[in-house]
Design an enzyme around this catalytic site. Structure first.
Site: not given
Ligand code: NAP
Length: 316
Positions: A157-158, A178, A234, A263, A282-283
């Site tokens: 999503r992001i 993946r 992360r 953190e 972490h914002i």
């Molecule tokens: P999401 O929609 O689940 O996207 C995560 C992507 O990562 C998926 O497309 C997944 O695709 C891929 N992925 C998972 N395991 C992988 C691997 N081993 N190698 C390569 N790609 C991999 O999640 P999202 O909503 O975009 O959020 C992503 C992450 O951002 C969250 O889990 C969170 O930790 C972080 N985040 C941080 C903040 C912050 O404040 N800094 C805020 C929001 C989110 P596949 O399953 O096909 O691999």
């Protein structure tokens, strides 16, 4: 007796009001400090629902000592702070807050990318310290973003929302997941090729046993010497010692980090002393609108669970 909802951090009144009066709300009243472990265990032991923060360790011990617990609703899209196996084993639902924070986090990711590329925090600090003595032809020169190649690892999503922004900057967008996805404009890439070809490597995967330490000495060694690493996912996805070395030795050009292995990151952490590191605390999702929308999702999930209705945004 009303079901007890334990909220692990002080949240705004309107967020709590969304829970209504069918539940008894108990809350850790500090905004800045996480709830101490002993208090969390004691409160969890009586709670039907826990409204948790990403800084709370919701582990097996806690879940097994909470006989009434039906749901843990995490104020984050990431849920690596929760032991999902333990939740499943004990019939506890876990929910997160996807989508509500996608655009806000993509904005922050892009802000960090631009800031890192153009050395904004370094230049701003120098100006405030009185170090701006004259305009100089190569003073604080950075890297072009327009027309550069961005490589997104974790095109979910992001990641996709960042890719859309990158397109507006005329960037070539590579991504690695993946599972390959179908896009017209964004190019699927092998992991190593993405590292070799990208001017900006952006990490947006969840933190899992597979992604822990995914970017280490070998991967940093594949990146261009002019490349920037941007981590908004992360901290544990990057080997911080290897990153420090690459940044000091000129292995890569700069890093923008919103997340850290520990953190809050200790202020004497070696990465913080490097001029080519741009940091934020972490914002990623910290816009007023996104945070309120996230809280709304948590409240809805908790109420649905307690009301025995279908619960949205379940991760287990
Ligand atoms: P999401 O929609 O689940 O996207 C995560 C992507 O990562 C998926 O497309 C997944 O695709 C891929 N992925 C998972 N395991 C992988 C691997 N081993 N190698 C390569 N790609 C991999 O999640 P999202 O909503 O975009 O959020 C992503 C992450 O951002 C969250 O889990 C969170 O930790 C972080 N985040 C941080 C903040 C912050 O404040 N800094 C805020 C929001 C989110 P596949 O399953 O096909 O691999």
């Amino acid at each position: 007796m009303k079901p007890i909802v334990y909220v692990t951090r002080k949240l705004p009144d309107e967020a709590i009001a969304a829970l209504g009066d069918q539940v008894e709300v108990r809350m850790w009243k500090e905004e800045e400090t996480p709830v101490p472990r002993d208090i969390l265990l004691k409160e969890a032991a009586e709670a039907t629902a826990i409204w948790s923060m990403l800084s709370d360790a919701i582990d097996r011990e806690l879940i097994e000592k909470a006989p009434n617990l039906k749901i843990i609703s995490n104020l984050a899209v990431g849920y690596n702070n929760i032991d999902l196996d333990a939740a499943r084993d004990n019939g506890v639902i876990v929910t997160n807050t996807p989508d509500a924070l996608t655009e806000a986090t993509a904005d922050l990711t892009f802000a960090l990318l631009l800031s890192t590329a153009r050395r904004l925090s370094e230049a701003s600090r120098a100006l405030r310290a009185g170090e701006w003595k004259a305009w100089t032809p190569l003073g604080f020169t950075g890297q072009d973003v327009y027309g550069a190649t961005i490589g997104i690892i974790g095109m979910g999503r992001i990641g996709e929302a960042v890719a859309r922004r990158a397109k507006g900057f005329g960037m070539r967008v590579l991504y690695h997941n993946r599972t390959r996805r179908r896009f017209e404009d964004f190019i699927y890439s092998d992991f190593d090729e993405l590292l070799k070809e990208s001017d900006f490597v952006v990490l947006l995967t969840p933190y899992t046993s597979e992604t822990a330490g995914m970017i280490g000495e070998r991967e940093l060694g594949l990146m261009k010497e002019t490349a920037c690493l941007i981590n908004v996912a992360r901290g544990g996805i990057v080997d911080e010692k290897a990153l420090e070395k690459a940044l000091k030795d000129g292995g890569i050009w700069a890093a923008g980090l919103d997340v850290f292995e520990q953190e809050p990151v200790p202020t004497d952490h070696p990465l913080l002393s490097l001029p080519n590191v741009t940091v934020t605390p972490h914002i990623g999702s910290a816009s007023i609108q996104a945070r309120h929308a996230m809280m709304q999702l948590n409240a809805e999930a908790i109420l649905a669970c307690i009301g025995k209705k279908e619960v949205q945004n379940r991760v287990c």
